[in-house]
Design an enzyme around this catalytic site. Sequence first.
Site, PDB file in Angstrom:
ATOM      1  N   GLU A   1      16.934   4.386   4.568  1.00 58.79           N
ATOM      2  CA  GLU A   1      15.658   3.847   4.110  1.00 58.79           C
ATOM      3  C   GLU A   1      14.636   4.979   4.157  1.00 58.79           C
ATOM      4  OE1 GLU A   1      18.326   0.988   4.701  1.00 58.79           O
ATOM      5  OE2 GLU A   1      17.494   1.933   6.499  1.00 58.79           O
TER       6      GLU A   1
ATOM      7  N   ARG B   1       5.245   7.987   1.507  1.00 56.43           N
ATOM      8  CA  ARG B   1       3.806   8.106   1.738  1.00 56.43           C
ATOM      9  C   ARG B   1       3.166   9.137   0.822  1.00 56.43           C
ATOM     10  NH1 ARG B   1       0.818   6.508   6.300  1.00 56.43           N
ATOM     11  NH2 ARG B   1      -0.399   8.404   6.010  1.00 56.43           N
TER      12      ARG B   1
ATOM     13  N   SER C   1       8.001  13.681   9.351  1.00 55.29           N
ATOM     14  CA  SER C   1       9.196  13.134   9.990  1.00 55.29           C
ATOM     15  C   SER C   1      10.260  12.969   8.920  1.00 55.29           C
ATOM     16  CB  SER C   1       8.874  11.784  10.655  1.00 55.29           C
ATOM     17  OG  SER C   1       9.985  11.284  11.362  1.00 55.29           O
TER      18      SER C   1
ATOM     19  N   GLU D   1       6.598  12.353   3.607  1.00 59.13           N
ATOM     20  CA  GLU D   1       5.228  12.854   3.743  1.00 59.13           C
ATOM     21  C   GLU D   1       5.178  14.330   4.128  1.00 59.13           C
ATOM     22  OE1 GLU D   1       0.963  11.661   5.798  1.00 59.13           O
ATOM     23  OE2 GLU D   1       2.816  10.848   6.616  1.00 59.13           O
TER      24      GLU D   1
ATOM     25  N   GLU E   1     -12.057   0.271   2.980  1.00 55.13           N
ATOM     26  CA  GLU E   1     -10.746   0.748   3.413  1.00 55.13           C
ATOM     27  C   GLU E   1     -10.539   0.517   4.903  1.00 55.13           C
ATOM     28  OE1 GLU E   1     -10.215   4.791   2.165  1.00 55.13           O
ATOM     29  OE2 GLU E   1     -10.588   4.330   0.055  1.00 55.13           O
TER      30      GLU E   1
ATOM     31  N   MET F   1      -5.101  10.978   2.070  1.00 53.62           N
ATOM     32  CA  MET F   1      -3.955  11.059   1.174  1.00 53.62           C
ATOM     33  C   MET F   1      -4.333  11.804  -0.105  1.00 53.62           C
ATOM     34  SD  MET F   1      -1.764   9.550   3.032  1.00 53.62           S
ATOM     35  CE  MET F   1      -0.410   9.587   1.845  1.00 53.62           C
TER      36      MET F   1
ATOM     37  N   PHE G   1       0.843  -1.192   0.000  1.00 53.06           N
ATOM     38  CA  PHE G   1       0.000   0.000   0.000  1.00 53.06           C
ATOM     39  C   PHE G   1       0.883   1.250   0.000  1.00 53.06           C
ATOM     40  CE2 PHE G   1      -2.668   3.221   2.159  1.00 53.06           C
ATOM     41  CZ  PHE G   1      -3.729   3.231   1.281  1.00 53.06           C
ATOM     42  N   PHE G   2       2.006   1.159   0.730  1.00 54.07           N
ATOM     43  CA  PHE G   2       3.038   2.187   0.698  1.00 54.07           C
ATOM     44  C   PHE G   2       4.308   1.584   0.110  1.00 54.07           C
ATOM     45  CE2 PHE G   2       0.434   3.600   4.395  1.00 54.07           C
ATOM     46  CZ  PHE G   2      -0.024   4.778   3.838  1.00 54.07           C
TER      47      PHE G   2
END
Length: 210
Positions: free
Chosen positions: A53, A57, A134, A140, A163, A99, A29-30
Amino acid sequence: MSQQQGAGSARFGQQDVTVDRRETVYQGFFRMDKLWLSHPRFDGGRMPQFTRELFLRGDATCVLPYDPRRDEVVLLEQFRAGVIGRAQSPWLLELVAGMNEVGETPEQVAQREGDEEAGLSFQTLEKICEYLVSPGGTDEMIHLFCGRVDASRAGGLHGIAAEHEDIRVHVVPVAEALAMVADGRINNAAAIIGLQWLQLNHQRLREAWA
């Protein structure tokens, strides 16, 4: 820091980052990418290649629904997996949020999510800010708004079953919502920023929107 370089000015920019390699290590999903990169150092040298890493998002939009006539805000209660294992309930009080899809403006996302999550239509949207959630680990960006609503129409259960959304709507006096920020009952970033912004702009907004 040199006298010529103030705290509010950026010495380096995007062009100074070298990404030697990028690999997608997870796609669901991400998405999660691994980056091999380097960049200049403040002392004039260069950072040796290192890895990071990055959780991809994308952007999201959050809205604090506010009724200036009743002086109430609308908050959403829903489950959040990221709180599992902490010394608090994983059901949080949050803002309307969703989103951003490709081709959508943040304002369009705000209206879509207001309808889906709370059955609300925003009569006016005022931009609060944009902020990075973050940046040490995710790309994001949140587009944060305050939206004018008629809180007398808010309430009930909402969300899209496909969902796995299960949302309960709460209508809360502004003073009570601010007290929940102060005592920690509301402890997610978007809600804290939105409510503290409302506290700073409370009188102006009531006069403008009344």
